[in-house]
Design an enzyme around this catalytic site. Structure first.
Site, mmCIF file in Angstrom:
data_model
loop_
_atom_site.group_PDB
_atom_site.id
_atom_site.type_symbol
_atom_site.label_atom_id
_atom_site.label_comp_id
_atom_site.label_asym_id
_atom_site.label_seq_id
_atom_site.Cartn_x
_atom_site.Cartn_y
_atom_site.Cartn_z
ATOM 1 N N LYS A 150 0.854 -1.197 0.000
ATOM 2 C CA LYS A 150 0.000 0.000 0.000
ATOM 3 C C LYS A 150 0.886 1.242 0.000
ATOM 4 O O LYS A 150 1.882 1.302 0.740
ATOM 5 C CB LYS A 150 -0.876 0.017 1.263
ATOM 6 C CG LYS A 150 -1.850 -1.154 1.323
ATOM 7 C CD LYS A 150 -3.221 -0.712 0.899
ATOM 8 C CE LYS A 150 -4.263 -1.785 1.068
ATOM 9 N NZ LYS A 150 -5.067 -1.923 -0.153
ATOM 10 N N ASP B 41 -0.512 -0.757 -4.486
ATOM 11 C CA ASP B 41 -1.896 -0.275 -4.412
ATOM 12 C C ASP B 41 -1.954 1.128 -3.814
ATOM 13 O O ASP B 41 -1.675 1.321 -2.625
ATOM 14 C CB ASP B 41 -2.723 -1.252 -3.547
ATOM 15 C CG ASP B 41 -4.209 -0.948 -3.603
ATOM 16 O OD1 ASP B 41 -4.597 0.022 -4.283
ATOM 17 O OD2 ASP B 41 -4.994 -1.692 -2.956
ATOM 18 N N GLU C 174 -2.095 -0.972 -8.816
ATOM 19 C CA GLU C 174 -3.518 -1.146 -8.479
ATOM 20 C C GLU C 174 -4.153 0.192 -8.111
ATOM 21 O O GLU C 174 -3.621 0.935 -7.281
ATOM 22 C CB GLU C 174 -3.616 -2.144 -7.306
ATOM 23 C CG GLU C 174 -5.039 -2.489 -6.900
ATOM 24 C CD GLU C 174 -5.097 -3.637 -5.888
ATOM 25 O OE1 GLU C 174 -4.203 -4.510 -5.915
ATOM 26 O OE2 GLU C 174 -6.025 -3.651 -5.070
ATOM 27 N N ASP D 10 -9.530 -1.499 -8.822
ATOM 28 C CA ASP D 10 -10.148 -2.126 -7.656
ATOM 29 C C ASP D 10 -11.400 -1.317 -7.291
ATOM 30 O O ASP D 10 -12.509 -1.613 -7.752
ATOM 31 C CB ASP D 10 -9.131 -2.189 -6.503
ATOM 32 C CG ASP D 10 -9.700 -2.821 -5.241
ATOM 33 O OD1 ASP D 10 -10.881 -3.188 -5.236
ATOM 34 O OD2 ASP D 10 -8.970 -2.945 -4.240
ATOM 35 N N LYS E 256 -14.177 -7.475 -5.582
ATOM 36 C CA LYS E 256 -14.717 -7.648 -4.235
ATOM 37 C C LYS E 256 -16.149 -8.191 -4.309
ATOM 38 O O LYS E 256 -16.994 -7.667 -5.034
ATOM 39 C CB LYS E 256 -14.685 -6.320 -3.492
ATOM 40 C CG LYS E 256 -13.272 -5.758 -3.377
ATOM 41 C CD LYS E 256 -12.962 -5.202 -2.035
ATOM 42 C CE LYS E 256 -11.511 -4.909 -1.762
ATOM 43 N NZ LYS E 256 -10.541 -4.977 -2.827
ATOM 44 N N TRP F 202 -7.799 -12.344 -0.841
ATOM 45 C CA TRP F 202 -7.439 -11.624 0.380
ATOM 46 C C TRP F 202 -8.577 -11.800 1.376
ATOM 47 O O TRP F 202 -9.738 -11.540 1.048
ATOM 48 C CB TRP F 202 -7.217 -10.126 0.117
ATOM 49 C CG TRP F 202 -6.746 -9.424 1.359
ATOM 50 C CD1 TRP F 202 -5.463 -9.283 1.788
ATOM 51 C CD2 TRP F 202 -7.573 -8.793 2.355
ATOM 52 N NE1 TRP F 202 -5.428 -8.608 2.984
ATOM 53 C CE2 TRP F 202 -6.705 -8.297 3.359
ATOM 54 C CE3 TRP F 202 -8.949 -8.608 2.519
ATOM 55 C CZ2 TRP F 202 -7.169 -7.618 4.496
ATOM 56 C CZ3 TRP F 202 -9.411 -7.939 3.646
ATOM 57 C CH2 TRP F 202 -8.527 -7.451 4.619
HETATM 58 C C1 0XW Z 1 -6.409 -5.340 0.612
HETATM 59 N N1 0XW Z 1 -7.841 -5.147 0.509
HETATM 60 C C2 0XW Z 1 -8.444 -6.248 -0.228
HETATM 61 C C3 0XW Z 1 -8.407 -5.067 1.906
HETATM 62 C C4 0XW Z 1 -8.754 -3.644 2.241
HETATM 63 O O1 0XW Z 1 -10.109 -3.476 2.352
HETATM 64 C C5 0XW Z 1 -8.256 -2.844 1.071
HETATM 65 C C6 0XW Z 1 -8.291 -3.817 -0.065
HETATM 66 C C7 0XW Z 1 -7.643 -3.292 -1.316
HETATM 67 O O2 0XW Z 1 -7.012 -4.017 -2.094
HETATM 68 O O3 0XW Z 1 -7.792 -2.099 -1.610
HETATM 69 MG MG MG Z 2 -6.930 -2.478 -3.683
#
Ligand code: 0XW
Ligand code: MG
Length: 367
Positions: free
Chosen positions: A164, A193, A218, A241, A265, A320
């Site tokens: 991140k 990301d 990402e 995403d 998601k 994840w």
């Molecule tokens: C890593 N994640 C899947 C969990 C958090 O909610 C953020 C998210 C992402 O990839 O942004």
């Molecule tokens: Mg993401």
């Protein structure tokens, strides 16, 4: 089998290490909403939806519960046989709010799977594997500390890392990417990301300053339109995403040719059933993707793993689940766990996970 009752519960999920840090928001504790659908034969099906706070995307816990309150009364007495008919009923009661409808969809599939004696993965088209790779998400942190954790997680067996970045100087982001690459090299695939946090200009700078490092970029910028302008100006593959807000958003990104892959998601897409269509669109265009959710306990984790098991492995970017950040499990007998960077696909009928009786206290709303 008809819907006799719907119980809504909440669960507070504190972040185990204290804080989960992303570009625009730090979260310390998540507010999950659980649905227990009780059928007239006594069978129960579970669903869950758990936004990672109210800022990450246009979802929030109170919104999910308000949407559930609109939908649930209209489902009592409905036959649980056709998921499509149940989806239509939900749409007749409420427009949009896929992240709330997703909890119902997961619970319907859990019930149907138990009724038919098959795992949810079978209802989603069939598993291709018994175990799916996970990925580890490294929160925004100092370059050295992030690289140290990255090396540890690769040693623990994770085949992929998500680094991140953003919400600070781009130089620190660049240094973090370099340090992680030096620490892990080709031992793990890397995703960087930015969680919508970079300007187009910063995204281009970061891309250039990390040119030799193989990673996928990402959700670098806030909107799909901004990301579209990166085409031909950055060298790293770009994945979307947060912008994959529903099936149509994915279709649009694919047809515009602005995404090389996706972080998908389950709840954002409106549930597992809707996600199977997105999975199949990605397959048609050979697009890689993950199967995740923003947060959630074992119900969401099981949902992610079931759909993950149905994705062609060569295009699969990992699942994840929030397990690393949550103390304990909803189902201590059949928990969804990451072992050496991989997750076993539940084999019991339905989701394969049943929260322990009474663990969420009294329902906040019984319908
Ligand atoms: C890593 N994640 C899947 C969990 C958090 O909610 C953020 C998210 C992402 O990839 O942004
Ligand atoms: Mg993401």
């Amino acid at each position: 089998m008809r819907i006799d009752r719907i119980n809504v519960y909440t669960a507070n999920l504190p972040v185990k290490a204290g804080t989960y840090r992303m570009a625009s928001v730090d979260v310390k504790s998540l507010d999950s909403t659980l649905l227990e659908i009780v059928a007239d034969d006594g069978l129960t099906g579970w669903g869950e939806t758990c936004p990672v706070g109210p800022v990450y995307q246009p979802h929030h816990a109170l919104g999910a519960r308000a949407a559930i309150a609109e939908i649930a009364p209209g489902l009592i007495g409905s036959e649980i046989a056709s998921i499509r008919l149940l989806a239509k009923r939900m749409d007749e009661r409420l427009n949009g709010q896929g992240y709330a409808k997703a909890a119902f969809d997961i619970a319907f599939l859990d019930l149907l799977g138990q009724r038919l004696g098959v795992p949810v993965s079978t209802l989603l088209g069939g598993a291709l594997t018994n175990s799916v790779p996970a990925y580890y998400s490294l929160i925004v942190g100092s370059p050295d500390e992030t690289a140290r954790i990255a090396a540890d997680k690769v040693k623990a067996g994770y085949p992929r890392l998500q680094v991140k970045i953003s919400g600070r100087n781009v130089e620190e982001d660049v240094a973090t990417v370099h340090k992680v690459w030096e620490a892990v090299g080709y031992e793990a695939r890397i995703a960087v990301d930015a969680n919508r946090g970079l300007t187009v200009a910063s995204a281009i700078h970061l891309d250039r300053l990390c040119q030799a490092i193989p990673f996928i970029f990402e959700q670098p910028c806030n909107t799909m339109d901004e990301v579209a302008t990166l085409r031909g100006r950055v060298t790293h593959p770009v994945y979307l995403d947060e912008n994959t807000e529903d099936q149509n958003a994915v279709l649009r990104a694919i047809s515009l040719g602005i995404a090389d892959g996706f972080g998908l998601k389950v709840t954002r897409l409106g549930g597992l059933t809707k996600m199977t269509a997105v999975r199949d669109l990605c397959a048609i265009r050979s697009l890689p993707h993950s199967c995740d959710d923003a947060w959630g306990g074992d119900i969401i984790a099981a949902a992610c793993v079931h759909i993950a098991s149905t994705v062609e492995p060569r295009r699969f970017e990992g699942a994840w689940i929030a397990q690393e950040y949550i103390e304990g499990h909803f189902d201590a007998k059949n928990p969804v766990i990451i072992t050496q960077g991989h997750i076993a696909v539940p084999q019991l009928p339905g989701l394969g996970v049943k929260p322990e009786l009474g663990m969420f206290g009294k329902p906040i709303a019984p319908y």
